[in-house]
Design an enzyme around this catalytic site. Structure first.
Site, short mmCIF file in Angstrom:
data_model
loop_
_atom_site.label_atom_id
_atom_site.label_comp_id
_atom_site.label_asym_id
_atom_site.label_seq_id
_atom_site.Cartn_x
_atom_site.Cartn_y
_atom_site.Cartn_z
CG HIS A 1 -2.20 -0.80 0.90
ND1 HIS A 1 -2.16 -2.15 0.68
CD2 HIS A 1 -3.50 -0.44 0.75
CE1 HIS A 1 -3.39 -2.58 0.43
NE2 HIS A 1 -4.22 -1.56 0.46
CB SER B 1 -1.01 -2.78 -7.72
OG SER B 1 -1.74 -3.37 -6.69
CE LYS C 1 -9.77 -7.44 -13.88
NZ LYS C 1 -8.77 -6.59 -14.55
CG ASP C 2 -9.64 -8.76 -6.40
OD1 ASP C 2 -9.13 -8.96 -7.52
OD2 ASP C 2 -9.07 -8.12 -5.50
CD GLU D 1 0.62 -33.74 -1.57
OE1 GLU D 1 0.50 -34.81 -2.19
OE2 GLU D 1 -0.35 -33.06 -1.21
#
Lengths: 325, 432
Positions: B214, B218, B242-243, B286
């Site tokens: 922040h 971004s 959108k998320d 895995e």
């Protein structure tokens, strides 16, 4: 957005998808028993519980339970299944009580501090046929018969594998499969022979050099050319092993368990060896995950709900972003 | 927050004493401006956060039913599957959730590599991300041990044994990690305690990660700084919605696995109770650890008679993550986005393919052959390339490459479209 960047985006997407699917694919590919020392690749069967909408066939489950109860349970436990769980097979309370009552359960200690045996109750788990692993091994040539509760999940191939093993003894095998296994082993033996022969020649050279130098040395033994494998005996399995086409190494400790007509099915179905093998594989798939039907039913609802929800989110997203594009 | 929420007297009373509403608004609300051109690749950060929350919630509920004792662990997991209400759902969500957490995080990392999100002023943001990755790996490994199946036990044995490669004190460290002389009940107990603890450490580091995010906001697909309000849109409602759409897609794919192929990503051997006397024919980690496993096994030779092969493998395996810490200083190019770096872009794809090859090799047996080459040889080449990418290619390319001209601002392509668009985008803050 300029063309080049759109291309870049797509290519990035494609490469990541390939990366992930490739990674996942490989992780899976490595797991089936076909890996080193595995048995002959077994055929895939079709089952009523396959697929997104698959459910168990109650009649097959009951027949499969009968096979387990009357044949397998002499040596194999089912430690994670309780008699009460049999309600899922369509049995009523009276039938379940009767099944449970056939078994003796060790309980206690009582007021005198003694352990005692009593008839089973619906709340009991299936009792193990042996008091402990040592007792199981002692009665079975040193091999402990595995518990069957999770067999359908603990082997690659699940029900297909269980069916294949039960049908993998010499009597039930098609001639062509036997011949392929013999050819496979013949080829393996020849490969080993060639390697041994090369090693022998090297040793022979070294031996001759030493002799020429006047040293003492033992002459290496020439490996014998292997005969082609033409019978199960030629496979050279250990004495305690029984031939099974689909078991790793072709030798299994369990003697052929089903011959046909081992049980008399309550519903009158003919108890052929295929029928019994299929039904017990069906039953063991249920035993490995009794919640499978609930899982798939919920899954359909959950995914339908999520598709609608996601479509709504998408519509809202389009609307909110409309003034930006 | 211009929707009248703040006019509510209760809200104002709380806000005056604890400014939590403005805090939320400045974190993920209309008070947090974000670049207007973020693509769907920017969804994976918030998805990783959701995955972490899913893992913590299902994990705590599983912990209420699980027994961390070698005699009861396997049984208690089966009880969860059979007798706990929706226990099968909790366990399958948790097991598949781990795989999907890694998928999401790996995409998030490759996004950062492609768009240069690790460059100034976001170096610490990137480093915190690598710390999260390391913590995730430790947590996932210890979680995989808890069901106490065959793969659990043997994975624990193989991985803890790696520490014995450390010269002089290695053996003592392994005994200390095990709490005894083999993987046994004390090992299971401490793994359980740590598996419960580490997710909360991850949560804390994620918090700092977002804090650092922040400060400068971004990065974006163009990799250029935002120049003013015309380049930005408020996080809410644009990126929240959108998320949410991305989350819906994520949950559909996760559900497909949880409900219809819950054991697809697992290993059948882990449905066999742990048996210290019987080693499985193939011990495979895995899928999300396979590339690192391949690097570990690639070193089958002693290095300069000083570093034995096992230690070399361990050093390279940990080094493959450690190198990410110094990446911001290895890459000297001032241009962030690979979109404007034609040479780096090619190498990015080669590197991605290299990681896939490593993953494939990790799944195959070490003594096998592929395309006529031994798997060890392929792993060695791929491992060499992995490190060469970071230590040679990136520094060289970043100094020698001539980047394409950068656009002057994020909104430039939009503004070029016509005057009417400019009017609509100039004051997006008023919309929310």
């Amino acid at each position: 957005m300029p063309k080049s960047s759109r291309y870049g985006r797509k290519a990035l997407a494609a490469s990541l998808v390939i990366a992930l699917s490739g990674g996942l694919g490989m992780a899976l590919e490595s797991s089936p028993a076909a890996a080193a020392g595995g048995g002959f690749p077994f055929p895939e069967q079709s089952w009523s519980f396959d697929g997104v909408f698959g459910t168990f066939d109650r009649a097959a489950l009951q027949r499969g339970f009968q096979v387990y109860n009357e044949a397998c349970s002499a040596c194999h436990g089912l430690e994670y299944v309780a008699f009460r769980n049999l309600a899922a097979l369509g049995y009523n309370d009276e039938q379940i009580k009767a099944f449970a009552a056939e078994k003796l359960i060790v309980d206690g200690p009582d007021d005198e501090g003694e352990m005692f045996e009593r008839e089973g109750r619906p709340s009991d788990l299936f009792p193990s046929p042996f008091p402990n692993a040592q007792a199981a091994a002692a009665s079975n040539n040193g091999a402990v018969p595995p518990d069957l509760s999770l067999m359908a999940k603990a082997r690659a191939g699940g029900a297909d594998y269980i069916y294949a093993i039960l049908m993998g003894y010499q009597d039930s095998l098609p001639e062509s499969v036997l011949q392929e296994i013999f050819d496979l082993r013949t080829a393996e033996n020849e490969k080993k022979y060639k390697a041994a022969l090369e090693e022998y020649e090297d040793r022979l050279d070294a031996y001759q050099d030493k002799i020429e130098d006047g040293q003492t040395a033992t002459e290496p033994v020439k490996p014998e050319k292997p005969e082609p494998v033409t019978s199960v005996e030629d496979l050279g399995l250990p004495d305690t092993a029984h031939f099974n086409a689909y078991f790793a190494g072709f030798g299994i400790a369990m003697g052929q368990p089903l011959y046909g007509d081992d049980v008399e099915f309550a519903d009158g179905t003919e108890a052929t060896i295929e029928q019994q093998a299929r039904d017990v594989a069906h039953f063991l798939t249920w035993a490995a995950e009794p919640t499978m039907e609930e899982r798939k039913r919920s899954g359909i609802k959950v995914i339908l709900f999520l598709i609608v929800l996601t479509a709504l989110f998408y519509a809202v997203k389009r609307k909110v972003w409309a003034d930006l594009h | 927050m211009s929707n009248g929420f703040m006019e509510n007297s209760v809200v104002r009373w709380i806000e005056h004493r604890l400014p939590i509403f403005s805090f939320i608004d400045h974190s993920v609300g209309s008070g947090y401006p974000a670049p207007r051109n973020l693509s769907y690749w920017w969804n994976f950060g918030s998805l990783a956060g959701v995955a972490l929350v899913i893992m913590i919630i299902t994990g705590i509920m599983l912990a209420m039913q699980y027994t961390p004792h070698v005699d009861y662990a396997f049984d208690s997991v089966e009880r969860i599957m059979r007798d706990v209400n929706h226990g099968w759902l909790l366990r399958y969500l948790h097991a598949n959730g781990a795989s999907f957490f890694f998928i999401v995080v790996y995409i998030h990392i490759f996004r950062g590599l492609y768009y240069g999100s690790y460059k100034a002023p976001r170096e610490l943001l990137w480093i915190l991300g690598v710390v999260i990755l390391l913590l995730m790996m430790a947590t996932a490994f210890m979680g995989y041990v808890l069901p106490w199946g065959q793969m659990s036990f043997w994975a624990a044995t193989v991985i803890t044994n790696l520490f014995s490669a450390i010269p002089l004190i290695g053996e003592s460290i392994v005994t200390w990690l095990w709490g005894g002389f083999s993987v046994d009940n004390p090992t299971l107990n401490r793994f359980y305690a740590l598996h419960y603890l580490l997710p909360f450490v991850i949560f804390a580091v994620v918090f700092v990660h977002i804090w650092a995010l922040h400060v400068h906001g971004s990065n974006n697909p163009l990799g250029i700084d935002t120049k003013g309000p015309q380049d930005k849109i408020p996080f809410h409602p644009y990126y929240t919605v959108k998320d949410l759409f991305g989350l819906g897609v994520f949950l559909i794919v996760l559900s497909a696995f949880v409900f219809f192929a819950p054991n697809y990503l697992g290993h059948p051997d882990n449905y066999i109770p742990a048996n210290p006397l019987s080693t499985p024919p193939h011990i495979v980690p895995e899928w999300y650890f396979l590339p690192f496993y391949a690097i570990l096994r690639a070193v089958d030779f002693d290095f300069l008679w000083i570093v034995p092969a096992k230690l070399g493998g361990v050093i390279l395996m940990f080094g493959s993550i450690m190198v990410l810490f110094i990446l911001p200083w290895l890459d000297r190019s001032p241009v962030r986005s690979a979109k404007f770096r034609p040479i780096y872009r090619q190498f990015f794809y080669i590197f991605a393919i290299d990681c896939v090859i490593l993953g494939i090799m990790g799944a195959k047996s070490a003594d096998g052959n592929t395309f006529g080459m031994t798997n060890v040889f392929i792993s060695q080449v791929a491992t060499f390339y992995y490190f060469a990418h970071f230590l040679v290619i990136i520094p060289l390319v970043s100094t020698l490459e001539r980047p394409k001209p950068l656009p002057s601002s994020i909104s430039e392509p939009v503004l070029k479209g016509g005057g009417s668009m400019a009017g609509a985008t100039a004051k997006p803050m008023e919309k929310a």
